[in-house]
Write an enzyme that holds these catalytic residues in place. Sequence first.
Site, PDB file in Angstrom:
ATOM      1  N   ARG A   1     -54.919  22.026  18.215  1.00  0.00           N
ATOM      2  CA  ARG A   1     -56.323  22.471  18.187  1.00  0.00           C
ATOM      3  C   ARG A   1     -56.662  23.097  19.529  1.00  0.00           C
ATOM      4  O   ARG A   1     -57.321  24.124  19.604  1.00  0.00           O
ATOM      5  CB  ARG A   1     -57.282  21.325  17.849  1.00  0.00           C
ATOM      6  CG  ARG A   1     -58.736  21.744  18.042  1.00  0.00           C
ATOM      7  CD  ARG A   1     -59.792  20.830  17.432  1.00  0.00           C
ATOM      8  NE  ARG A   1     -59.469  19.423  17.402  1.00  0.00           N
ATOM      9  CZ  ARG A   1     -59.438  18.614  18.472  1.00  0.00           C
ATOM     10  NH1 ARG A   1     -59.717  19.067  19.671  1.00  0.00           N
ATOM     11  NH2 ARG A   1     -59.114  17.342  18.325  1.00  0.00           N
TER      12      ARG A   1
ATOM     13  N   TYR B   1     -74.739  42.210   8.973  1.00  0.00           N
ATOM     14  CA  TYR B   1     -73.805  41.731   7.940  1.00  0.00           C
ATOM     15  C   TYR B   1     -74.436  40.499   7.274  1.00  0.00           C
ATOM     16  O   TYR B   1     -74.972  39.615   7.969  1.00  0.00           O
ATOM     17  CB  TYR B   1     -72.472  41.364   8.607  1.00  0.00           C
ATOM     18  CG  TYR B   1     -71.522  40.647   7.698  1.00  0.00           C
ATOM     19  CD1 TYR B   1     -70.910  41.306   6.651  1.00  0.00           C
ATOM     20  CD2 TYR B   1     -71.248  39.296   7.869  1.00  0.00           C
ATOM     21  CE1 TYR B   1     -70.050  40.641   5.793  1.00  0.00           C
ATOM     22  CE2 TYR B   1     -70.386  38.626   7.023  1.00  0.00           C
ATOM     23  CZ  TYR B   1     -69.789  39.306   5.978  1.00  0.00           C
ATOM     24  OH  TYR B   1     -68.940  38.638   5.136  1.00  0.00           O
TER      25      TYR B   1
ATOM     26  N   ASP C   1     -70.567  42.940  17.450  1.00  0.00           N
ATOM     27  CA  ASP C   1     -69.640  42.727  16.334  1.00  0.00           C
ATOM     28  C   ASP C   1     -68.922  44.056  16.111  1.00  0.00           C
ATOM     29  O   ASP C   1     -69.504  45.007  15.593  1.00  0.00           O
ATOM     30  CB  ASP C   1     -70.436  42.283  15.093  1.00  0.00           C
ATOM     31  CG  ASP C   1     -69.533  42.033  13.883  1.00  0.00           C
ATOM     32  OD1 ASP C   1     -68.408  42.583  13.843  1.00  0.00           O
ATOM     33  OD2 ASP C   1     -69.968  41.310  12.964  1.00  0.00           O
TER      34      ASP C   1
ATOM     35  N   LYS D   1     -60.678  42.002   8.590  1.00  0.00           N
ATOM     36  CA  LYS D   1     -60.875  43.398   8.197  1.00  0.00           C
ATOM     37  C   LYS D   1     -59.828  44.294   8.872  1.00  0.00           C
ATOM     38  O   LYS D   1     -58.656  44.073   8.683  1.00  0.00           O
ATOM     39  CB  LYS D   1     -62.322  43.793   8.517  1.00  0.00           C
ATOM     40  CG  LYS D   1     -63.367  42.727   8.126  1.00  0.00           C
ATOM     41  CD  LYS D   1     -63.500  42.500   6.630  1.00  0.00           C
ATOM     42  CE  LYS D   1     -64.324  41.268   6.291  1.00  0.00           C
ATOM     43  NZ  LYS D   1     -65.659  41.214   6.869  1.00  0.00           N
TER      44      LYS D   1
HETATM   45  C1  LIG Z   1     -66.609  40.150   7.183  1.00  0.00           C
HETATM   46  C2  LIG Z   1     -67.519  40.305   8.355  1.00  0.00           C
HETATM   47  C3  LIG Z   1     -67.927  39.197   9.108  1.00  0.00           C
HETATM   48  C4  LIG Z   1     -67.547  37.777   8.743  1.00  0.00           C
HETATM   49  O1  LIG Z   1     -66.209  37.538   8.887  1.00  0.00           O
HETATM   50  P1  LIG Z   1     -65.362  36.489   7.987  1.00  0.00           P
HETATM   51  O2  LIG Z   1     -63.974  36.672   8.486  1.00  0.00           O
HETATM   52  O3  LIG Z   1     -65.544  36.898   6.557  1.00  0.00           O
HETATM   53  O4  LIG Z   1     -65.918  35.143   8.255  1.00  0.00           O
HETATM   54  C5  LIG Z   1     -68.724  39.424  10.206  1.00  0.00           C
HETATM   55  N1  LIG Z   1     -69.138  40.659  10.540  1.00  0.00           N
HETATM   56  C6  LIG Z   1     -68.789  41.755   9.815  1.00  0.00           C
HETATM   57  C7  LIG Z   1     -69.283  43.094  10.232  1.00  0.00           C
HETATM   58  C8  LIG Z   1     -67.971  41.622   8.700  1.00  0.00           C
HETATM   59  O5  LIG Z   1     -67.645  42.700   7.983  1.00  0.00           O
END
Ligand SMILES: *Cc1c(COP(=O)(O)O)cnc(C)c1O
Length: 379
Positions: A49, A102, A174, A199
């Site tokens: 962890r 998001y 982000d 992504k």
């Molecule tokens: C998918 C996404 C998230 C969240 O991420 P997870 O891996 O699904 O928890 C946050 N911000 C954006 C812009 C996203 O596309």
Amino acid sequence: MIEGFETLAIHAGQEADPRTGAVVPPIYAVSTYKQDGVGGLRSGYEYSRSANPTRTALEECLAAIEGGTRGLAFASGLAAEDTLMRTVCKPGDHVIIPGDAYGGTYRLFAKVLSRWGLQYDPVPLGDLQAVRAAVRPETRAIWVETPTNPLLGIADIEALAEIAHAAEALLVVDNTFASPYLQQPLALGADVVVHSTTKYVGGHSDVVGGALVTRDQTLGDELAYHQNSMGAVAGPFDAWLTLRGIKTLGVRMDRHCDNAEKVVNLLLSHPKVIEVLYPGLSEHPGHEVAAKQMRRFGGMVSFRVAGGEEAAVEVCNRAKLFTLGESLGGVESLIEHPGRMTHASAAGSPLEVPADLVRLSVGIETVGDLLEDLTQALA
Ligand SMILES: *Cc1c(COP(=O)(O)O)cnc(C)c1O
């Protein structure tokens, strides 16, 4: 010093294994580590962890490709976001979030962090006056997404960093939609970069993960302390898959952009398309800012279909090569109807999206095949 993006993506944090010479870091599927006498750690690892060598390789690589000093890998993007907010904020603090954040980020603030006493305001980040007006004495962070999902709005990272820092707040970006190949928020003044590595960073729709990257060493240490204390870490196999994906991030992103540009051209000339949302278009309201802060304009394209909601849903249902599905950023092309799928929970809220909107995550298949599929789906 070797500093090219692709070189860092392939090598940072990934020296050949000292024991075997393996050129790829192994998957250290292990929870605990043998100690050489009480208090004598062999290699700095004691419990997975706290740290695991496969995760460390990913974390060092993430820091390098974002131009930061510290990278941290989490079990998901939302786990990274939650850990970040509970590290830098305390109950009573205030965060400015994007007016079209998001959906999962919005839900984290609206349903989870608000119960913990965190205040938030959704503000359209393209309107700098509105952002300045929303700053309060308790504002601890401005949370930025650019480009946004699914409307592909653009926010000026440098200008927002100035507003945040004047208020002694942090600028969080982000960077999921752009990826570090197309946009480097830390160099533009951001304090923390957030990723859903699920992504583009992972890029193959085979792993869920998240990341935080900081420039400041002290902030990095605080986040690492909370990462261990809260425990939402990436497992070694997930870390390995993500690291494998990163090696091709640069070439993948260039092809995503090439294909998206051709898809945009097709949509622009199609009689059934009433509007195309893509920051690469000169008529896009954020185009100039995007051109200033992004290398290229990305693989996400949204458009509005003549005939309203039913017509948009039909296009999604008729597509074949574009797979109907949520998520984005993988090598395969995806299509979805945000109003009924990814953004269904935003109905009736300030984040509601147009009913005739279709979102594409343009993949890296042969572009002629993608254009043919869209043409038949729109027919
Ligand atoms: C998918 C996404 C998230 C969240 O991420 P997870 O891996 O699904 O928890 C946050 N911000 C954006 C812009 C996203 O596309």
